[in-house]
Design a protein around this motif. Sequence first.
Motif, PDB file in Angstrom:
ATOM      1  N   ILE A 265     -23.849 -13.808 -28.124  1.00 59.15           N
ATOM      2  CA  ILE A 265     -24.874 -14.075 -26.399  1.00 59.15           C
ATOM      3  C   ILE A 265     -23.754 -15.409 -25.935  1.00 59.15           C
ATOM      4  CG2 ILE A 265     -26.561 -15.878 -26.496  1.00 59.15           C
ATOM      5  CD1 ILE A 265     -27.887 -15.242 -28.901  1.00 59.15           C
ATOM      6  N   PRO A 266     -23.188 -15.918 -26.273  1.00 54.19           N
ATOM      7  CA  PRO A 266     -22.258 -17.046 -24.747  1.00 54.19           C
ATOM      8  C   PRO A 266     -20.924 -15.579 -24.362  1.00 54.19           C
ATOM      9  CG  PRO A 266     -21.755 -18.228 -27.383  1.00 54.19           C
ATOM     10  CD  PRO A 266     -22.631 -17.062 -27.401  1.00 54.19           C
ATOM     11  N   VAL A 267     -20.683 -14.622 -24.954  1.00 54.89           N
ATOM     12  CA  VAL A 267     -19.487 -13.963 -24.277  1.00 54.89           C
ATOM     13  C   VAL A 267     -20.072 -12.903 -23.225  1.00 54.89           C
ATOM     14  CG1 VAL A 267     -18.349 -11.645 -24.971  1.00 54.89           C
ATOM     15  CG2 VAL A 267     -18.386 -13.034 -26.657  1.00 54.89           C
ATOM     16  N   LEU A 268     -21.457 -12.794 -24.331  1.00 58.72           N
ATOM     17  CA  LEU A 268     -22.438 -12.303 -23.179  1.00 58.72           C
ATOM     18  C   LEU A 268     -22.654 -12.679 -21.674  1.00 58.72           C
ATOM     19  CD1 LEU A 268     -25.035  -9.922 -25.624  1.00 58.72           C
ATOM     20  CD2 LEU A 268     -23.115  -9.205 -24.412  1.00 58.72           C
ATOM     21  N   ILE A 269     -23.136 -13.562 -22.154  1.00 53.87           N
ATOM     22  CA  ILE A 269     -23.177 -14.684 -20.710  1.00 53.87           C
ATOM     23  C   ILE A 269     -22.028 -14.930 -19.508  1.00 53.87           C
ATOM     24  CG2 ILE A 269     -23.999 -17.618 -20.401  1.00 53.87           C
ATOM     25  CD1 ILE A 269     -25.226 -17.235 -23.022  1.00 53.87           C
ATOM     26  N   GLU A 270     -21.395 -15.992 -20.051  1.00 55.89           N
ATOM     27  CA  GLU A 270     -20.071 -14.958 -19.472  1.00 55.89           C
ATOM     28  C   GLU A 270     -20.010 -13.709 -18.780  1.00 55.89           C
ATOM     29  OE1 GLU A 270     -16.200 -13.437 -19.270  1.00 55.89           O
ATOM     30  OE2 GLU A 270     -16.248 -13.647 -21.525  1.00 55.89           O
ATOM     31  N   GLU A 271     -19.722 -12.951 -19.814  1.00 55.10           N
ATOM     32  CA  GLU A 271     -19.613 -11.541 -18.408  1.00 55.10           C
ATOM     33  C   GLU A 271     -20.572 -11.080 -17.791  1.00 55.10           C
ATOM     34  OE1 GLU A 271     -17.840  -8.043 -20.832  1.00 55.10           O
ATOM     35  OE2 GLU A 271     -16.478  -8.767 -21.527  1.00 55.10           O
ATOM     36  N   LEU A 272     -21.603 -10.881 -17.834  1.00 54.31           N
ATOM     37  CA  LEU A 272     -22.758 -11.213 -17.167  1.00 54.31           C
ATOM     38  C   LEU A 272     -22.329 -11.478 -15.754  1.00 54.31           C
ATOM     39  CD1 LEU A 272     -25.692  -9.700 -19.752  1.00 54.31           C
ATOM     40  CD2 LEU A 272     -24.271  -8.903 -18.374  1.00 54.31           C
ATOM     41  N   SER A 273     -22.973 -13.317 -16.779  1.00 54.21           N
ATOM     42  CA  SER A 273     -22.473 -14.330 -15.036  1.00 54.21           C
ATOM     43  C   SER A 273     -21.174 -13.585 -14.148  1.00 54.21           C
ATOM     44  CB  SER A 273     -22.293 -15.359 -15.557  1.00 54.21           C
ATOM     45  OG  SER A 273     -21.215 -15.616 -15.871  1.00 54.21           O
ATOM     46  N   ILE A 274     -19.808 -12.988 -14.339  1.00 50.94           N
ATOM     47  CA  ILE A 274     -18.678 -12.867 -13.350  1.00 50.94           C
ATOM     48  C   ILE A 274     -19.216 -11.589 -12.472  1.00 50.94           C
ATOM     49  CG2 ILE A 274     -16.645 -12.232 -13.573  1.00 50.94           C
ATOM     50  CD1 ILE A 274     -16.444 -13.835 -15.551  1.00 50.94           C
ATOM     51  N   LYS A 275     -19.619 -11.232 -13.455  1.00 50.92           N
ATOM     52  CA  LYS A 275     -20.043  -9.428 -13.063  1.00 50.92           C
ATOM     53  C   LYS A 275     -20.986  -9.701 -12.076  1.00 50.92           C
ATOM     54  CE  LYS A 275     -18.911  -6.128 -16.805  1.00 50.92           C
ATOM     55  NZ  LYS A 275     -19.856  -5.465 -17.744  1.00 50.92           N
ATOM     56  N   VAL A 276     -21.978 -10.209 -11.894  1.00 49.24           N
ATOM     57  CA  VAL A 276     -23.465 -10.684 -11.022  1.00 49.24           C
ATOM     58  C   VAL A 276     -22.819 -11.551 -10.136  1.00 49.24           C
ATOM     59  CG1 VAL A 276     -25.938 -12.013 -10.738  1.00 49.24           C
ATOM     60  CG2 VAL A 276     -25.204 -10.832 -12.577  1.00 49.24           C
ATOM     61  N   ILE A 277     -21.456 -12.566 -10.284  1.00 46.75           N
ATOM     62  CA  ILE A 277     -21.133 -13.130  -9.029  1.00 46.75           C
ATOM     63  C   ILE A 277     -20.726 -12.317  -8.150  1.00 46.75           C
ATOM     64  CG2 ILE A 277     -19.826 -15.051  -8.215  1.00 46.75           C
ATOM     65  CD1 ILE A 277     -21.460 -16.595 -10.646  1.00 46.75           C
ATOM     66  N   TRP A 278     -19.827 -11.606  -8.933  1.00 46.34           N
ATOM     67  CA  TRP A 278     -18.434 -10.331  -8.272  1.00 46.34           C
ATOM     68  C   TRP A 278     -19.607  -9.514  -7.328  1.00 46.34           C
ATOM     69  CZ3 TRP A 278     -18.089  -5.252  -8.392  1.00 46.34           C
ATOM     70  CH2 TRP A 278     -17.146  -4.797  -7.586  1.00 46.34           C
ATOM     71  N   ALA A 279     -21.058  -9.329  -7.903  1.00 40.84           N
ATOM     72  CA  ALA A 279     -21.131  -7.751  -6.976  1.00 40.84           C
ATOM     73  C   ALA A 279     -21.538  -8.728  -5.872  1.00 40.84           C
ATOM     74  CB  ALA A 279     -22.291  -7.414  -7.719  1.00 40.84           C
ATOM     75  N   LEU A 280     -22.423 -10.136  -6.201  1.00 36.02           N
ATOM     76  CA  LEU A 280     -23.079 -10.108  -4.621  1.00 36.02           C
ATOM     77  C   LEU A 280     -22.278 -10.820  -3.954  1.00 36.02           C
ATOM     78  CD1 LEU A 280     -25.700 -13.040  -6.763  1.00 36.02           C
ATOM     79  CD2 LEU A 280     -26.101 -11.080  -5.453  1.00 36.02           C
ATOM     80  N   LYS A 281     -20.951 -11.527  -4.082  1.00 32.18           N
ATOM     81  CA  LYS A 281     -19.217 -11.822  -3.339  1.00 32.18           C
ATOM     82  C   LYS A 281     -19.176 -10.161  -2.331  1.00 32.18           C
ATOM     83  CE  LYS A 281     -14.931 -13.335  -3.020  1.00 32.18           C
ATOM     84  NZ  LYS A 281     -14.554 -12.647  -2.733  1.00 32.18           N
ATOM     85  N   PRO A 295     -20.648  -2.910 -10.855  1.00 35.11           N
ATOM     86  CA  PRO A 295     -19.327  -3.649 -12.225  1.00 35.11           C
ATOM     87  C   PRO A 295     -18.912  -2.364 -12.455  1.00 35.11           C
ATOM     88  CG  PRO A 295     -20.873  -5.015 -11.324  1.00 35.11           C
ATOM     89  CD  PRO A 295     -21.562  -4.075 -11.077  1.00 35.11           C
ATOM     90  N   SER A 296     -17.799  -2.249 -12.789  1.00 32.39           N
ATOM     91  CA  SER A 296     -16.593  -0.842 -13.490  1.00 32.39           C
ATOM     92  C   SER A 296     -15.664  -1.514 -13.518  1.00 32.39           C
ATOM     93  CB  SER A 296     -17.044  -0.146 -12.344  1.00 32.39           C
ATOM     94  OG  SER A 296     -16.310   0.129 -11.870  1.00 32.39           O
ATOM     95  N   ALA A 297     -15.126  -0.712 -14.688  1.00 28.14           N
ATOM     96  CA  ALA A 297     -13.165  -0.957 -15.147  1.00 28.14           C
ATOM     97  C   ALA A 297     -12.356  -0.485 -14.007  1.00 28.14           C
ATOM     98  CB  ALA A 297     -12.740  -0.223 -16.361  1.00 28.14           C
ATOM     99  N   LYS A 298     -13.180   0.080 -12.883  1.00 28.74           N
ATOM    100  CA  LYS A 298     -12.282   0.959 -11.715  1.00 28.74           C
ATOM    101  C   LYS A 298     -11.781  -0.731 -10.695  1.00 28.74           C
ATOM    102  CE  LYS A 298     -15.130   3.277  -9.930  1.00 28.74           C
ATOM    103  NZ  LYS A 298     -16.300   4.091  -9.552  1.00 28.74           N
ATOM    104  N   HIS A 299     -12.617  -1.713 -10.934  1.00 24.64           N
ATOM    105  CA  HIS A 299     -12.646  -2.330  -9.567  1.00 24.64           C
ATOM    106  C   HIS A 299     -11.296  -3.886 -10.260  1.00 24.64           C
ATOM    107  CE1 HIS A 299     -15.524  -0.992  -6.900  1.00 24.64           C
ATOM    108  NE2 HIS A 299     -15.699  -0.967  -8.468  1.00 24.64           N
ATOM    109  N   ALA A 300      -9.462  -3.124  -9.816  1.00 27.65           N
ATOM    110  CA  ALA A 300      -8.804  -4.342 -10.470  1.00 27.65           C
ATOM    111  C   ALA A 300      -9.249  -5.675 -10.282  1.00 27.65           C
ATOM    112  CB  ALA A 300      -7.649  -4.083  -9.847  1.00 27.65           C
TER     113      ALA A 300
END
Length: 465
Positions: A265-281, A295-300
């Motif tokens: 659960i903490p791992v999912l929270i960490e990854e999802l929060s980073i992906k959501v904030i990255w997409a909004l940014k 979000p995908s592995a294509k983005h360095a």
Amino acid sequence: MSTYEIALDSKAREVEWNNAKCDKYDYMISVFCGLSAGIIDAFFVGTPGKGRLGQWTDKTADNMVQKIANMLWTGDKRSSVDGRPKNAPDTLEKAISYLEQSFPVNYDARYGKDLINGNAISGMSPLNHHLLSLAHSPDIIGLLFSIIDQFTGKATFINNGKLIRLVPVKDARNNKVMYMQGTNFESKVFCGVCNWLGHLISDLCGSSSTRKVGKTGRGAGLPIPFYNLFLLMDLGKFDSNSFADIAVKIFEEGYDLRHGAAMAIPVLIEELSIKVIWALKQHCYAKKEWKDCIPSAKHADLRMMLLIGNATLCLVDGIDAAIRTGIKGGNPITFILHLNLVAWARLVMLVFRELKIRYGSIVDQAVGKYLAQIGLNDAYSLKQYYERMNAIDQKLDSVLRDFTFKVEDDYKVFIQSLNYTLNSSLRTPEQGRDVSVAIAKKEGVKSDRIFRSQEELRYWLGEKK
């Protein structure tokens, strides 16, 4: 826009994604998300069954087992005489008991005494038999060995870093392979897979004897996927215990699949929060279209943010485990019980993925040099070597397929011959005797153990005249 311009624009975006760099805000976001997830892990996961998240996943697993048992009971067409309970299982104990009798397996030994030559694995107990038995692993390894064990009537265990296969006592006593269903090879495999899944569900929250009403224990659950591979590792001694022994003791303390779900659960929270904030940014700050913000592995830059965030989570987790172990005056077992194995495994995966993406050519060159050193490149190029390996794989697949068909044909012939022998309407007694003798010889029965007449059978039974 022409097709050429579209392709050129797509290629430009791909180059931009591959070369994207993190700015200071990306680093701050990653560290913040990882730190927040680490705090959640420290205060809400903790040791097995103690933290709030662990208690929640335990309760969720209990409810899931009960719901599945009730669903299967509703569709069960057996009568109460054949084993179907008259009433739907209304407690966890009854639900587990119903699943246990509905999906029995031959490899479910709890003690060494349940196996022929079980003294070879004398350390097995109800607390660790799910870990030592490979077929109880909820992953591809468990599925593979479950099918093998069900087909052969043996049970596969890990003991002292080695695989051992033993025969269950009841199978040896009955002289047959237990629990196999289906009429041909394909149906037997399908039934074996269903039986494996059903038995895993029955073991998810412990056995019916350990989850009786009034008992407070969690029961011995299933291991985390691929966790039993730790039993094959020789990493030296830790506090006079081998690494494999420590892995077993940690599992006995409740470090099972339910706790693994809590750690995830903490791992999912960490990854999802980073992906959501990255997409909004990317959309709001960089003014990119939403289709380019997926979000995908294509983005360095996103890959680097995920790696930093997960590393921060692991850093907090390691510090928390060290502090709690020091406070309790503990040992390696106490330290590992406080570690989030899911987070550390995810970090390793992210690191290897990034190394593969960034230095894949170097890895290929290293492989090429190795092949040259062992003489393969003297006759073949690397490409030709791969083609040769693919050809060998295809040949092996063909041989395995032909072997499977032959086994199935032999099985059909055996069943037809047996039916011909037992069905008196299809043959005369003399013909049935001849076919029965032929089957016995083909199956390797010794000549002095074959009865060729009723008189020989009566003599063997003691009816001497």
